[in-house]
Design a protein around this motif. Structure first.
Motif, mmCIF file in Angstrom:
data_model
loop_
_atom_site.group_PDB
_atom_site.id
_atom_site.type_symbol
_atom_site.label_atom_id
_atom_site.label_comp_id
_atom_site.label_asym_id
_atom_site.label_seq_id
_atom_site.Cartn_x
_atom_site.Cartn_y
_atom_site.Cartn_z
ATOM 1 N N ARG A 27 0.827 -1.220 0.000
ATOM 2 C CA ARG A 27 0.000 0.000 0.000
ATOM 3 C C ARG A 27 0.857 1.265 0.000
ATOM 4 O O ARG A 27 0.342 2.350 -0.203
ATOM 5 N N GLY A 28 2.152 1.124 0.269
ATOM 6 C CA GLY A 28 3.038 2.288 0.270
ATOM 7 C C GLY A 28 4.126 2.171 1.321
ATOM 8 O O GLY A 28 4.096 1.292 2.178
ATOM 9 N N GLU A 29 5.090 3.059 1.229
ATOM 10 C CA GLU A 29 6.218 3.079 2.166
ATOM 11 C C GLU A 29 5.740 3.277 3.595
ATOM 12 O O GLU A 29 4.696 3.884 3.831
ATOM 13 N N ALA A 30 6.542 2.769 4.536
ATOM 14 C CA ALA A 30 6.213 2.920 5.955
ATOM 15 C C ALA A 30 7.488 2.798 6.772
ATOM 16 O O ALA A 30 8.443 2.143 6.357
ATOM 17 N N THR A 31 7.488 3.409 7.932
ATOM 18 C CA THR A 31 8.610 3.259 8.856
ATOM 19 C C THR A 31 8.436 1.966 9.640
ATOM 20 O O THR A 31 7.350 1.357 9.651
ATOM 21 N N SER A 60 13.407 -2.864 0.823
ATOM 22 C CA SER A 60 14.592 -2.006 0.902
ATOM 23 C C SER A 60 14.267 -0.861 1.849
ATOM 24 O O SER A 60 13.099 -0.528 2.068
ATOM 25 N N ARG A 61 15.313 -0.304 2.434
ATOM 26 C CA ARG A 61 15.133 0.820 3.351
ATOM 27 C C ARG A 61 15.862 2.030 2.784
ATOM 28 O O ARG A 61 17.005 1.938 2.369
ATOM 29 N N GLY A 62 15.181 3.130 2.779
ATOM 30 C CA GLY A 62 15.781 4.370 2.317
ATOM 31 C C GLY A 62 16.189 5.237 3.481
ATOM 32 O O GLY A 62 16.065 4.858 4.645
ATOM 33 N N ARG A 63 16.677 6.400 3.143
ATOM 34 C CA ARG A 63 17.008 7.356 4.190
ATOM 35 C C ARG A 63 16.669 8.740 3.665
ATOM 36 O O ARG A 63 17.204 9.176 2.664
ATOM 37 N N GLU A 64 15.734 9.354 4.330
ATOM 38 C CA GLU A 64 15.333 10.720 4.000
ATOM 39 C C GLU A 64 15.363 11.517 5.291
ATOM 40 O O GLU A 64 14.408 11.466 6.069
ATOM 41 N N CYS A 70 10.624 2.044 4.686
ATOM 42 C CA CYS A 70 10.774 0.712 4.094
ATOM 43 C C CYS A 70 9.874 0.681 2.875
ATOM 44 O O CYS A 70 8.782 1.235 2.884
ATOM 45 N N ARG A 71 10.338 0.011 1.836
ATOM 46 C CA ARG A 71 9.497 -0.094 0.634
ATOM 47 C C ARG A 71 9.581 -1.512 0.081
ATOM 48 O O ARG A 71 10.575 -2.210 0.231
ATOM 49 N N LEU A 72 8.500 -1.894 -0.551
ATOM 50 C CA LEU A 72 8.387 -3.208 -1.171
ATOM 51 C C LEU A 72 9.187 -3.227 -2.472
ATOM 52 O O LEU A 72 9.123 -2.292 -3.265
#
Length: 123
Positions: A27-31, A60-64, A70-72
């Protein structure tokens, strides 16, 4: 556990909590905190599940700035789906042939006893 990507994906998908995490990420990115909210487990346990999903390439985990979303990642799921599809066709072919053999055997037994479908010998 094997290190090939398909084995890692199937091992990651074997757990219902990890499947639920993937469904949420669809459904979308989430922490991590957002992902942990609906589960009656610790934040550390959710993090361990996410590490398994990351190792399989499913997350995968990003950094902003301070936010680490976290994203699928769908590519590993697509590869697993292709593998299942190839084998499914083989299984369906084999089951179809088995069904034909069983039908021939049943027809042979019915004709040798003189009964027809739906009848018994006592009728």
């Amino acid at each position: 556990m094997a290190d090939d990507s398909l084995s890692l994906v199937f091992a990651a998908l074997a757990d219902p909590t990890r499947r639920a995490l993937l469904a949420r990420l669809a459904r979308g990115e989430a922490t991590v905190n957002e992902l942990a909210e609906p589960f009656p487990i610790s934040l550390q346990a959710v993090s361990r599940h996410l590490k398994v999903l990351e190792r399989a390439g499913l997350v995968s985990r990003g950094r902003e700035a301070q936010w680490r979303p976290c994203r699928l990642e769908t590519q590993p799921l697509e590869e697993a789906s292709e593998w299942i599809g190839r084998h499914r066709r083989q299984w369906e072919d084999r089951l179809g042939r088995l069904d034909e053999v069983i039908s021939r055997i049943q027809r042979g037994q019915q004709s040798s006893t003189g009964t027809t479908e739906g009848e018994t010998e006592n009728e």
